[in-house]
Design an enzyme around this catalytic site. Structure first.
Site, PDB file in Angstrom:
ATOM      1  N   HIS A 259       0.825  -1.216   0.000  1.00 19.73           N
ATOM      2  CA  HIS A 259       0.000   0.000   0.000  1.00 19.73           C
ATOM      3  C   HIS A 259       0.854   1.259   0.000  1.00 19.73           C
ATOM      4  CE1 HIS A 259      -3.574  -2.390   0.707  1.00 19.73           C
ATOM      5  NE2 HIS A 259      -3.070  -2.912   1.809  1.00 19.73           N
TER       6      HIS A 259
ATOM      7  N   HIS B 117      -7.914  -4.503  -1.274  1.00 19.18           N
ATOM      8  CA  HIS B 117      -7.246  -5.738  -1.693  1.00 19.18           C
ATOM      9  C   HIS B 117      -8.083  -6.431  -2.750  1.00 19.18           C
ATOM     10  CE1 HIS B 117      -6.586  -4.827   2.577  1.00 19.18           C
ATOM     11  NE2 HIS B 117      -5.324  -4.959   2.254  1.00 19.18           N
TER      12      HIS B 117
END
Lengths: 330, 214
Positions: free
Chosen positions: A57, A219
């Site tokens: 991330h 995700h």
């Protein structure tokens, strides 16, 4: 897809190693190579502020360690929670004797590992308070807000909580402010293309060509609908409607806006989205105090964007405007 | 009264590690259908690391379980590291100080592990998790001993119930964890955690059975 990697099983190690070399003025590693610590941490007499989460991330989570920002971050495998030990080590690294607040996102693994780390820290005599981010509107209905996932609103939570701690507030005050910051955030993600974990080798979800997934998670968690691709303006209006309808802000409210790319969307497209998002927010009678557009919280090479809108009061406005230094462009 | 020796059974944990490592690709394949496909990799990594620390010597079962739990907790993140970590350390801490472990002490051990899993997890039977294997297996063991079965026969009941529990997850919709985001799309495949839990319990039952004495 062609990638710059050495070994699919060492992506996280190599990322952290390169990150620390790039930002040695601001961050360091301790004994645990899965904990990134602010160069100046711990500060004696200050509440420590930590977070942690899966890798992939970037610049979250490690990029938000710095001065007047996070004191330490626990680093997990790609898209997988850090261990309890890493959270525990992050808490120890941040402890300046006034307790530590752990500000993290609502995912099953993170919830368990933070809970265990908190127990371990209690044995060391460190008091830990936690705030769990749940700003992703499409991950559960308004009646089940406690089930929602945490996404880019976490950045506002970290900023406000860290600034409060830097100002000398006590543990309960830092916790309460971080809680207020995330309570005031609503986010939505839209996806145009999937991402692949290098060790797995194929995308673990699909977005068909010519379609857009509204409400997709960080995700690739499924969104609320898949529809034919539409213009940036229509997409932006859709994102604003979902976020603001859930928010229910009164006319004249001041807000902060954060638009983040998910990894493979060019910056110019984020500005195209913001062009409509800014107009839409003002058309609804709200006042934009600050706007952040960039790659703040990504998902490997996912194509897409997230929108986060935080409602501001005087305190949050002041905290949001505190000058900080951290590797992320924030 | 059938029992086994704590001091002579540490190698059961090595057998567990071998079984998990042998099923690494299978567990990842199941996980890839509704999760992110790393269950086998993470489990094999954790069990392998624990086995490496245990291979050079002879350990008590309680020591070996503690090593396994500690490695899983401290080296393997995600959800499975903490869940199995606390289960095995829970097992380890509850084994009796005296060497002989009878069916009562074994049941107490199983419950201690279950309590730990539930104290951090929050899932229940039917949520499509490892508890769908663990809870029916413990219940079957207790029911068998309660109705007068020998330790050995109760272990057979435990194995059968663990495998049936694992298979029950095919028809379940995930209620917790990453697969729960798929809703109905999570139906039709085994839960990876329930599957690895069955491998663990079956290996444990087999190992104990071979070491039982009267």
């Amino acid at each position: 897809m062609q990638r710059f990697i050495n070994d699919p099983d060492r992506v996280v190690e190599d990322t952290v190693s390169g990150f620390v070399k790039a930002h040695a003025d601001l961050v360091r590693l301790g004994n645990n190579p899965r904990v990134v610590i602010a160069a100046n941490a711990p500060t004696l007499g200050k509440v420590g502020v930590v977070t942690g989460g899966g890798s992939g991330h970037e610049p979250a989570f490690i990029g938000y360690v710095g001065r007047a920002m996070l004191d330490a971050v626990a680093v997990g495998e790609l898209f997988s929670s850090p261990t309890a030990r890493s959270f525990h080590d992050a808490i120890k690294a941040a402890d300046g004797g006034k307790g530590v607040v752990c500000l993290y996102g609502n995912y099953a693994g993170d919830n368990m590992n933070v809970k265990m780390a908190t127990r371990l820290a209690a044995k060391d005599g460190i008091e830990v308070a936690t705030v769990v981010a749940n700003d992703d509107v499409c991950s559960a209905g308004p009646e089940a807000r406690e089930k929602r996932r945490g996404v880019a609103g976490e950045i506002f939570m970290w900023k406000c909580g860290s600034a409060m701690a830097a100002a000398g507030a006590n543990l309960e005050a830092v916790r309460a402010t971080a809680q207020k910051a995330i309570d005031n955030c609503r986010s939505i993600g839209v996806g145009l293309g999937p991402c692949t974990l290098p060790a797995v080798g194929h995308p673990n979800f699909t977005i068909e060509a010519g379609t857009i997934e509204i409400g997709i998670g960080h995700h690739g968690e499924p969104g609320i609908r898949v529809e034919p691709l539409k213009s940036a303006a229509e997409t932006a209006r859709d994102m604003c409607a979902i976020v603001l309808d859930d928010h229910g802000l009164s006319l004249g409210s001041e807000v902060a806006v954060l638009i983040s790319g998910l990894g493979a969307t060019p910056l110019n497209e984020l500005y195209i989205l913001n062009d409509t998002i800014a107009a839409e927010i003002e058309a609804r009678g709200l006042k934009i105090h600050r706007t952040f557009v960039g790659n703040y919280f990504t998902s490997l090479e996912m194509v897409g964007a997230t929108l986060t809108i935080m409602a501001l009061d005087d305190e949050l406005k002041t905290l949001l405007d505190v000058e900080v230094r951290c590797p992320a462009p924030f | 009264m059938q029992h086994f020796s704590n001091a002579a059974t540490g190698d059961i944990v090595l057998a567990m590690a071998d079984r998990i490592i042998a099923n690494k690709a299978y567990l990842s394949e199941i996980d890839g259908k509704i999760g992110d496909g790393d269950h086998g990799v993470n489990m094999a990594k954790g069990f392998g690391m624990a086995a490496d620390r245990l291979r050079d010597g002879s350990y008590r079962l309680s020591e070996a379980l503690d090593t396994l739990g500690t490695v899983l907790m401290s080296e393997i993140g995600g959800s499975m590291g903490p869940l199995y970590g606390v289960m095995f350390t829970g097992f380890a801490e509850s084994l009796p100080k005296s060497d002989a472990v009878d069916s009562t002490a074994f049941s107490r051990m199983l419950h201690a592990g279950l309590d730990e899993v539930q104290s951090i997890g929050g899932a229940k039977v039917g949520d499509k998790t490892l508890l769908d294997t663990l809870i029916p297996a413990i219940e079957a063991f207790d029911q068998a001993t309660g109705s007068g079965a020998t330790f050995q026969n109760a272990l057979v009941a435990l194995r059968t119930a663990a495998e049936a529990g694992r298979d029950s997850t095919i028809d379940l919709v995930a209620k917790i964890g990453r697969a729960s985001r798929l809703g109905d799309r999570s139906r039709g495949v085994l839960d990876a955690g329930a599957t690895s839990c069955a491998l663990i319990l079956v290996t444990l039952a087999e190992g104990v059975t071979m070491k039982l004495t009267s």
